[in-house]
Design a protein around this motif. Structure first.
Motif, PDB file in Angstrom:
ATOM      1  N   ALA A  11       3.569   2.337  -8.896  1.00  0.00           N
ATOM      2  CA  ALA A  11       4.842   2.274  -8.574  1.00  0.00           C
ATOM      3  C   ALA A  11       5.176   1.733  -7.286  1.00  0.00           C
ATOM      4  N   VAL A  32       3.068   4.208 -13.845  1.00  0.00           N
ATOM      5  CA  VAL A  32       2.114   5.636 -13.351  1.00  0.00           C
ATOM      6  C   VAL A  32       1.685   5.189 -11.935  1.00  0.00           C
ATOM      7  N   GLY A  40       4.639   2.469  -2.874  1.00  0.00           N
ATOM      8  CA  GLY A  40       3.480   1.629  -2.403  1.00  0.00           C
ATOM      9  C   GLY A  40       3.669   1.304  -0.927  1.00  0.00           C
ATOM     10  N   ALA A  42       6.273  -0.396   0.262  1.00  0.00           N
ATOM     11  CA  ALA A  42       7.801  -0.314   0.573  1.00  0.00           C
ATOM     12  C   ALA A  42       8.396   1.180   0.499  1.00  0.00           C
ATOM     13  N   CYS A  56       4.864   1.494   6.205  1.00  0.00           N
ATOM     14  CA  CYS A  56       4.161   0.266   5.947  1.00  0.00           C
ATOM     15  C   CYS A  56       5.049  -1.000   6.245  1.00  0.00           C
ATOM     16  N   VAL A  59      10.697  -4.240   7.485  1.00  0.00           N
ATOM     17  CA  VAL A  59      11.960  -5.131   7.595  1.00  0.00           C
ATOM     18  C   VAL A  59      11.977  -5.814   6.299  1.00  0.00           C
ATOM     19  N   VAL A 266      -4.785   5.709 -12.094  1.00  0.00           N
ATOM     20  CA  VAL A 266      -5.426   5.243 -13.328  1.00  0.00           C
ATOM     21  C   VAL A 266      -6.849   5.135 -12.786  1.00  0.00           C
ATOM     22  N   ALA A 295       0.015  -3.360 -11.206  1.00  0.00           N
ATOM     23  CA  ALA A 295       0.669  -3.961 -10.047  1.00  0.00           C
ATOM     24  C   ALA A 295      -0.260  -3.655  -9.122  1.00  0.00           C
ATOM     25  N   GLY A 508       4.896  -9.601   0.253  1.00  0.00           N
ATOM     26  CA  GLY A 508       6.164  -9.197   1.024  1.00  0.00           C
ATOM     27  C   GLY A 508       6.901  -8.531   0.083  1.00  0.00           C
TER      28      GLY A 508
HETATM   29  C1  FAD Z   1       1.390  -2.272   7.175  1.00  0.00           C
HETATM   30  C2  FAD Z   1       2.279  -3.197   6.440  1.00  0.00           C
HETATM   31  C3  FAD Z   1       3.420  -3.995   7.003  1.00  0.00           C
HETATM   32  C4  FAD Z   1       4.298  -4.984   5.973  1.00  0.00           C
HETATM   33  N1  FAD Z   1       5.333  -5.131   6.553  1.00  0.00           N
HETATM   34  C5  FAD Z   1       6.421  -5.822   5.867  1.00  0.00           C
HETATM   35  C6  FAD Z   1       7.536  -6.253   6.127  1.00  0.00           C
HETATM   36  O1  FAD Z   1       8.043  -5.683   7.145  1.00  0.00           O
HETATM   37  N2  FAD Z   1       8.654  -6.722   5.346  1.00  0.00           N
HETATM   38  C7  FAD Z   1       7.915  -7.397   3.953  1.00  0.00           C
HETATM   39  O2  FAD Z   1       8.336  -7.882   3.365  1.00  0.00           O
HETATM   40  N3  FAD Z   1       6.584  -6.966   3.718  1.00  0.00           N
HETATM   41  C8  FAD Z   1       5.812  -6.346   4.765  1.00  0.00           C
HETATM   42  N4  FAD Z   1       4.608  -6.084   4.313  1.00  0.00           N
HETATM   43  C9  FAD Z   1       4.042  -6.579   2.764  1.00  0.00           C
HETATM   44  C10 FAD Z   1       4.688  -5.936   1.610  1.00  0.00           C
HETATM   45  O3  FAD Z   1       5.000  -4.466   1.871  1.00  0.00           O
HETATM   46  C11 FAD Z   1       3.940  -5.697   0.431  1.00  0.00           C
HETATM   47  O4  FAD Z   1       3.266  -6.933   0.180  1.00  0.00           O
HETATM   48  C12 FAD Z   1       4.470  -5.268  -0.894  1.00  0.00           C
HETATM   49  O5  FAD Z   1       5.044  -4.037  -0.505  1.00  0.00           O
HETATM   50  C13 FAD Z   1       3.577  -4.854  -2.146  1.00  0.00           C
HETATM   51  O6  FAD Z   1       4.250  -4.458  -3.276  1.00  0.00           O
HETATM   52  P1  FAD Z   1       3.487  -4.340  -4.399  1.00  0.00           P
HETATM   53  O7  FAD Z   1       4.294  -3.717  -5.339  1.00  0.00           O
HETATM   54  O8  FAD Z   1       3.026  -5.652  -4.934  1.00  0.00           O
HETATM   55  O9  FAD Z   1       2.116  -3.512  -3.949  1.00  0.00           O
HETATM   56  P2  FAD Z   1       2.148  -2.366  -3.593  1.00  0.00           P
HETATM   57  O10 FAD Z   1       3.188  -1.806  -2.501  1.00  0.00           O
HETATM   58  O11 FAD Z   1       0.450  -2.313  -2.933  1.00  0.00           O
HETATM   59  O12 FAD Z   1       2.013  -1.093  -4.883  1.00  0.00           O
HETATM   60  C14 FAD Z   1       0.714  -0.649  -5.351  1.00  0.00           C
HETATM   61  C15 FAD Z   1       1.128   0.224  -6.019  1.00  0.00           C
HETATM   62  O13 FAD Z   1      -0.182   0.956  -6.955  1.00  0.00           O
HETATM   63  C16 FAD Z   1      -0.654   2.125  -6.690  1.00  0.00           C
HETATM   64  N5  FAD Z   1      -1.978   2.336  -7.173  1.00  0.00           N
HETATM   65  C17 FAD Z   1      -3.046   1.785  -6.589  1.00  0.00           C
HETATM   66  N6  FAD Z   1      -3.978   2.270  -7.304  1.00  0.00           N
HETATM   67  C18 FAD Z   1      -3.591   2.892  -8.344  1.00  0.00           C
HETATM   68  C19 FAD Z   1      -4.208   3.489  -9.458  1.00  0.00           C
HETATM   69  N7  FAD Z   1      -5.474   3.378  -9.687  1.00  0.00           N
HETATM   70  N8  FAD Z   1      -3.615   4.113 -10.352  1.00  0.00           N
HETATM   71  C20 FAD Z   1      -2.317   4.076 -10.182  1.00  0.00           C
HETATM   72  N9  FAD Z   1      -1.646   3.552  -9.113  1.00  0.00           N
HETATM   73  C21 FAD Z   1      -2.337   2.897  -7.962  1.00  0.00           C
HETATM   74  C22 FAD Z   1      -0.266   2.441  -5.108  1.00  0.00           C
HETATM   75  O14 FAD Z   1      -0.357   3.680  -4.723  1.00  0.00           O
HETATM   76  C23 FAD Z   1       0.963   1.610  -4.960  1.00  0.00           C
HETATM   77  O15 FAD Z   1       2.031   2.398  -5.018  1.00  0.00           O
HETATM   78  C24 FAD Z   1       3.675  -5.073   5.035  1.00  0.00           C
HETATM   79  C25 FAD Z   1       2.619  -4.503   4.080  1.00  0.00           C
HETATM   80  C26 FAD Z   1       1.914  -3.697   4.904  1.00  0.00           C
HETATM   81  C27 FAD Z   1       0.945  -2.824   4.407  1.00  0.00           C
END
Ligand code: FAD
Length: 538
Positions: A11, A32, A40, A42, A56, A59, A266, A295, A508
């Protein structure tokens, strides 16, 4: 046991976006999440008294407005407010400021070099041209050049047409831009070291590359191609912290009838006879569905949560080779009051923007040398902001939250796990860097959360804590992201899809991977499309 139409794993904001568009199409969807909270990377977290940290991402700019509108995120509490300007403090006591007002910005640049001030217009126009070229592909599936599917051929022709429309010189420039280093790109326009250092930061944020590494000009673009309120290249804050983005998308998902389960990590994606049938949770429960959408990043999905025997050997090898290297750390700091920066005039608008503390290209590259040596930068590049100056909801009255994003911070120190002493030393290097320019800063610190890539991996599960779920280099973009032949969100097993930042168009807080994947899934299921197509630019 109940069987859902689809299970979305994770999520984060992309998983939630995907789940929301599937639920809007009438599918029975469960999302899930392993943590006891959603979002995650955000996320807004309450880790110290009444402070909320964007712990994390900090902006917002990349979030596609088409998705904001389609999911009516304003109705679910999302408010974005733009901020502007940035400052780079110099070792000689001066500073270089960048302002929203173009006349003020011109005069400030001309204080260092009239040549650079004049060149900025061309730089800005050239960079914006590349932004407009790429923005058109963000909310669409990358076409596969080896496929003969009519949709791929149509999209390839469209891209080719846009490319030809640029004209001969600009076509050459585009190819160069996508492959050159940010240092070479900036050298083509500017002569002043501090101005180049100030701009080059956007080329290295989140990458395990240095300013002289090929491909970093594109990373700069990745940070320029977003918008706030229609202003391309602007950045903003989400009121209440970045968790507000994820919470609003979760609101849209639940309003469409979706089910959210936290503390539901998972363990395995279950495959029978070449098709997914559901997931096995870490607590031993199983959930069934003919569609499973991951995701998680591509390595965690296929190397940790799937059986190697369920995957083609060549695919498994490609996933192993996918580049996803930890290079960034973060400090979240609760402050007793607003620190002062004596180099700036009192009440300067620059307090409201990003602050940086490296004033030369040489120092930028040296910071990367430390990472190559397996340690954190001793003279780090810090992207520092005080969001509470724009959003007072994140700290008690009169107090502040400071967000410090740090390049470079390795996943392992000299090839082994971080010790707590090393983590403290990393935090100290960042605090000392800021304190050089703010004598009262250290005395105002009430609490500091220090995060290495290892901490980020442990919390969110991103391999090596890589903020983009994989390097944004040409070899891992468009039809090559994440794996050649698998760039259209479908996995190598029936019913399995990917929707996280390892997929096109990358990391991002953009929500585009989640939305694009939902469009492909709905098309496979012959359901009406609920995902907006690109509205395009003005
Ligand atoms: C320190 C940091 C600073 C950043 N700064 C910026 C910024 O300022 N602006 C910007 O635009 N982007 C920024 N980013 C990048 C951006 O936040 C990420 O690229 C983006 O949020 C990733 O989103 P996502 O939904 O693809 O994955 P994620 O946010 O990684 O979500 C994946 C989800 O899967 C869950 N998960 C993992 N394994 C399992 C499992 N086995 N079972 C169930 N759930 C699981 C995790 O807990 C998480 O909730 C930053 C990232 C970080 C880490």
């Amino acid at each position: 046991m109940k069987t859902y139409d689809a299970i979305v794993v994770g999520a984060g904001h992309n998983g939630l976006t995907n789940a929301a568009f599937l639920a809007k199409a009438g599918l029975d969807v469960v999302c899930v999440e392993k943590n006891d909270y959603i979002g995650g990377a955000a996320v807004s977290r309450n880790l110290y008294k009444d402070w909320w940290y964007s712990n994390c991402s900090y902006v917002c700019s990349l979030l596609r407005p088409e998705i904001y509108r389609a999911l009516e995120l304003h109705k679910h509490g999302l408010q974005l407010t733009p901020f502007g300007g940035s400052v780079t403090f110099m070792e000689n006591g001066d500073y270089y400021g960048s302002y929203q007002d173009t006349e003020v910005s011109y005069r400030e640049m001309a204080r260092f070099s009239r040549y650079d001030a004049d060149a900025y217009k061309t730089y800005s126009a050239d960079t914006m041209r590349q932004c407009r070229f790429i923005r058109d592909f963000l909310l669409s599936t990358a076409p596969d050049p080896t496929s003969f599917k009519p949709s791929d051929i149509k999209e390839l022709i469209r891209i080719g047409g846009k490319f030809l429309d640029m004209g001969e010189d600009r076509m050459y420039d585009t190819i160069r831009f996508w492959t050159m280093s940010v240092a070479e790109y900036l050298d083509e326009y500017f002569e002043t070291d501090v101005i180049k250092a100030a701009f080059s930061g956007s080329g290295i944020i989140g990458t395990a590359l240095g300013i002289h590494s090929p491909g970093t000009a594109y990373v700069l673009l990745h940070h320029y191609m977003g918008e706030v309120d229609g202003n391309v290249g602007s950045w903003g804050f989400a009121r209440g912290g970045m968790g507000a983005v994820s919470n609003s998308i979760a609101g849209a998902f639940q309003a469409a009838g979706g089910e959210l389960r936290t503390e539901a990590g998972v363990d395995q994606i279950i495959v029978k006879n070449g098709k997914v049938t559901g997931v096995a949770l870490e607590n031993g429960d199983e959930i069934s569905a003919p569609v499973v959408v991951s995701a998680m990043d591509v390595k965690r999905t296929f190397l940790t949560c799937m059986d190697k025997n369920d995957l083609p050997a060549s695919f498994h090898k490609r996933v192993e080779n996918f580049k996803i290297r930890g290079s960034s750390g973060k400090l979240n700091i609760a402050l007793d009051g607003l620190p002062t920066f004596p180099a700036l005039p009192e009440g300067s608008s620059l307090y409201h923007g990003d602050m940086h503390f490296i004033d030369s290209m040489e120092r930028m590259e040296r910071a990367y040398d430390d990472w190559k040596d397996g340690t954190w930068s001793k003279d780090p590049y810090v992207d520092m902001l005080i969001p509470t100056l724009s959003d007072p909801t994140m700290a008690p009255p009169g107090k502040h939250f400071m967000s410090c994003f740090v390049q470079y911070c390795p996943y392992q120190v000299e090839g082994r796990a971080w010790t707590s002493e090393e983590k403290d030393a990393f935090g100290k290097s960042v605090i000392d860097q800021i304190a050089k320019y703010s004598p009262d800063f250290k005395d105002l610190i009430l609490h500091a959360e220090i995060r290495t890539p290892q901490d980020i991996e442990a919390e969110i599960g991103i391999t090596e804590g890589n903020i983009f779920h994989g390097e944004l280099t040409m070899d891992q973009l468009l039809f090559n992201r994440p794996i050649p032949g698998y760039a259209q969100y479908r996995g190598p097993v029936g019913g399995l899809y990917m929707c996280g930042s390892s997929t096109h168009p990358g990391g991002g807080v953009m929500a585009a991977p989640g939305a694009n994947a939902a469009r492909e899934i709905l098309s496979d299921l012959k359901r009406p499309n609920t995902v907006p197509e690109n509205f395009g630019d003005d």
